[in-house]
Design an enzyme around this catalytic site. Structure first.
Site, PDB file in Angstrom:
ATOM      1  N   ASN A  92       4.196   2.830 -18.333  1.00 31.36           N
ATOM      2  CA  ASN A  92       3.835   4.224 -18.599  1.00 31.36           C
ATOM      3  C   ASN A  92       2.893   4.367 -19.786  1.00 31.36           C
ATOM      4  O   ASN A  92       2.928   3.586 -20.735  1.00 31.36           O
ATOM      5  CB  ASN A  92       5.074   5.106 -18.744  1.00 31.36           C
ATOM      6  CG  ASN A  92       6.179   4.426 -19.498  1.00 31.36           C
ATOM      7  OD1 ASN A  92       6.218   3.202 -19.610  1.00 31.36           O
ATOM      8  ND2 ASN A  92       7.060   5.210 -20.068  1.00 31.36           N
ATOM      9  N   GLU A 162      -4.110   4.389  -9.127  1.00 28.29           N
ATOM     10  CA  GLU A 162      -3.219   4.821  -8.063  1.00 28.29           C
ATOM     11  C   GLU A 162      -3.472   6.273  -7.707  1.00 28.29           C
ATOM     12  O   GLU A 162      -3.541   7.120  -8.585  1.00 28.29           O
ATOM     13  CB  GLU A 162      -1.775   4.662  -8.551  1.00 28.29           C
ATOM     14  CG  GLU A 162      -0.781   4.814  -7.463  1.00 28.29           C
ATOM     15  CD  GLU A 162      -1.198   4.024  -6.234  1.00 28.29           C
ATOM     16  OE1 GLU A 162      -1.085   2.804  -6.275  1.00 28.29           O
ATOM     17  OE2 GLU A 162      -1.652   4.629  -5.237  1.00 28.29           O
ATOM     18  N   LEU A 222      -8.901   9.846 -13.868  1.00 27.05           N
ATOM     19  CA  LEU A 222      -8.709  11.029 -14.717  1.00 27.05           C
ATOM     20  C   LEU A 222      -9.395  12.234 -14.092  1.00 27.05           C
ATOM     21  O   LEU A 222      -8.857  13.344 -14.075  1.00 27.05           O
ATOM     22  CB  LEU A 222      -9.295  10.788 -16.117  1.00 27.05           C
ATOM     23  CG  LEU A 222      -8.569   9.798 -17.019  1.00 27.05           C
ATOM     24  CD1 LEU A 222      -9.266   9.725 -18.375  1.00 27.05           C
ATOM     25  CD2 LEU A 222      -7.114  10.184 -17.203  1.00 27.05           C
ATOM     26  N   LEU A 228      -7.944  18.181  -9.191  1.00 32.18           N
ATOM     27  CA  LEU A 228      -6.818  18.688  -8.403  1.00 32.18           C
ATOM     28  C   LEU A 228      -6.079  19.768  -9.183  1.00 32.18           C
ATOM     29  O   LEU A 228      -5.763  20.841  -8.664  1.00 32.18           O
ATOM     30  CB  LEU A 228      -5.863  17.549  -8.043  1.00 32.18           C
ATOM     31  CG  LEU A 228      -6.388  16.540  -7.020  1.00 32.18           C
ATOM     32  CD1 LEU A 228      -5.466  15.333  -6.931  1.00 32.18           C
ATOM     33  CD2 LEU A 228      -6.525  17.201  -5.651  1.00 32.18           C
ATOM     34  N   CYS A 277       1.621  13.328 -14.201  1.00 27.52           N
ATOM     35  CA  CYS A 277       0.208  12.937 -14.348  1.00 27.52           C
ATOM     36  C   CYS A 277      -0.750  14.037 -14.783  1.00 27.52           C
ATOM     37  O   CYS A 277      -1.538  13.834 -15.699  1.00 27.52           O
ATOM     38  CB  CYS A 277      -0.286  12.353 -13.036  1.00 27.52           C
ATOM     39  SG  CYS A 277       0.342  10.698 -12.758  1.00 27.52           S
TER      40      CYS A 277
END
Ligand code: UDX
Ligand code: UDX
Length: 460
Positions: A92, A162, A222, A228, A277
């Site tokens: 993380n 990912e 990023l 999004l 995220c």
């Protein structure tokens, strides 16, 4: 790696990303040996048990298929590193909570510690793959640390971000829109990149595998998350305007989404986005922009996060205003606490802000969720006020003044709301933070119904 033995893949970090990703790679590539290691022994034990540490539809089957065959979970990081040809790093990278850049920059301490661990236990050349989301140009630091060894070992750093979303992780991994692999454009870099491309090419069509330079790959992750999140903040900002003007947010979203330049996805107005995220990655982007002196760019992206926080408090203010400006001592049932449906993950869930603000108003908050109650308990550990956790939504609603839908679990669409209405205090309210309920039907039962970006349905 031209020898006879199978290629050994190691993943450091058995979390929401590392676990499912490696399980799918192992299931799709029986010719590879895949080992996942983690410092958290409890987590590894869970991966080796029948009760996996994370809830993810389809994950059990994939793990069952490969575990013990070519998929292994272990706490022995040193041996894992020694035997590996390719190491994915999926630890993380939370937002820094201290010092320079606190609240904004990425905390790279686990990342760097992992790099040093790799260095300490390596006895031959390796490819190191950045799976975690990282600030652009992190690979440079990684390369410096790894190539500072005095033994002439060679490490090639590849970026392979990912793009899986929780709740659909297995589907996203099995059938990705694209896989991105970035590397240095030297012959060695390109060779390392090809080794990673070959793994995915076992099941992903070649044209969906994008190769790029390292920095484009790091920055694309990023940027994808920022775009999004921006779509959600944009539609959420318009939801507030809809509530004032009798425009309907779903009609607006549909109308703009049919423009092929805009597209229909990620336009669902909500109580706000959550998840581990979006916020972290945008703040990270903001920090990087500021460090390059790009303050306008930083402000622009920061506002995506601010709108999201505003949308969460706006939801609480709607509850408060309609419950006659006081919720003190009133029981309020939160339907759902996960940051979205089909996961038990509560990191950055809008439920956290909603619960806290209601508690500050001295409400009695009752939280129900089919998968996330343990995590909810941890998120709210130490908060003052009256909060209870109730697995059964019917019992959660009993005696409540209001229900607030936080997570779009399909379960909540099919409850017996006539029964729920009878058990609640009157007037009874529903605040649908996900626009999933049949508002007209609830109104007909006697509820006062409020949804995001919709005209309220009130009996008074
Ligand atoms: C993480 C990052 O947060 C995300 O930015 C990135 O894209 C993918 O990796 P996630 O898998 O959801 O996402 O995180 P988490 O579930 O916290 O898993 C990280 C795992 O790494 C934990 O199990 C932790 O114990 C482990 N870890 C952490 C190590 O094994 N070693 C360390 O030094 C630090
Ligand atoms: C996200 C990205 O989608 C994924 O590609 C990346 O690798 C990790 O971050 P995740 O956080 O798992 O994945 O969930 P996502 O489906 O993107 O949802 C994030 C949040 O936005 C959730 O709280 C969700 O409820 C909310 N959301 C999503 C909306 O409010 N409206 C939408 O239209 C879509």
């Amino acid at each position: 790696m031209g020898d006879q033995r199978p290629t050994n893949i190691l993943c450091i970090g058995a979390g929401y990303v590392g676990g499912p990703t490696m399980a799918v790679i192992a299931a799709k590539c029986p010719h590879l040996k895949v080992t996942v290691v983690d410092v958290n022994a409890e987590r590894i034990a869970a991966w080796n048990s029948d009760r996996l540490p994370i809830y993810e539809p389809g994950l059990d089957e994939v793990v069952r298929q490969a575990r013990g065959r070519n998929l292994f979970f272990s706490t022995d990081i040193a041996t894992g590193i020694r035997e590996a040809d390719i190491i994915f790093v999926s630890v993380n990278t939370p937002t820094k909570t201290f010092g320079e850049g606190a609240g904004c920059a990425a905390d790279l301490q686990y990342w760097e510690r992992t790099a040093r661990q790799i260095l300490a236990h390596s006895t031959r050349d390796k490819i190191v793959v950045e799976k975690s989301t990282l600030p652009v140009r992190t690979a440079e630091a990684m390369e410096r640390i790894l190539n500072s060894n005095g033994q002439g070992l060679r490490f090639d750093v590849v970026s392979n971000p990912e793009f899986l979303a929780e709740g659909t992780a297995i589907r996203d991994l099995e059938n990705p829109d694209r896989v991105l692999v970035g590397s240095r454009e030297t012959p060695e870099g390109v060779r390392a990149r090809r080794a990673i491309v070959d793994i995915y090419a076992t099941w992903v069509p070649r044209e969906r595998i994008i190769e790029s330079n390292l920095w484009s790959s790091e920055l694309s992750k990023l940027t994808a998350n920022a775009f999004l999140a921006q779509r959600i903040s944009s539609i959420n900002s318009i939801s507030a305007l809809c509530e004032r003007t009798e425009a309907d947010i779903d009609e607006v979203a549909y109308a703009i989404g049919t423009d092929s330049r805009i597209g229909p996805r990620f336009l669902k107005a909500s109580v706000g986005f959550g998840g581990s995220c979006f916020k972290k990655d945008i703040l990270n982007l903001v920090y990087i922009c500021r460090s390059y002196g790009l303050h306008e760019v930083a402000d622009y992206w920061e506002s995506v996060v601010r709108i999201n926080e505003w949308q969460q408090s706006r939801f609480v203010r709607t509850i408060l205003a309609n419950l006659f400006n006081t919720v003190a001592g009133k029981r309020i049932a939160l339907f759902g606490f996960a940051f979205k449906a089909d996961t038990g993950d509560t990191r950055e869930s809008p439920g956290i802000a909603v619960a806290r603000q209601l508690l500050e108003e001295r409400a009695h908050v009752v939280i129900t969720d089919p998968q996330a109650l343990d995590n909810a308990r941890q998120e709210l550990e130490g908060v003052t006020g009256s909060v209870t956790f109730e697995p059964d939504p019917y019992r959660a609603a009993e005696g409540a003044h209001a229900i607030a839908v936080i997570t779009e679990w399909s379960l909540y669409k099919t409850l017996d709301y006539a029964r729920i209405f009878r058990s609640m205090e009157k007037p009874a309210f529903v605040f649908d933070g996900r626009n999933i309920l049949d508002r007209e039907a609830l109104f007909a039962l006697g509820f006062n119904v409020f949804a995001i970006g919709k005209k309220p349905l009130k009996h008074f």
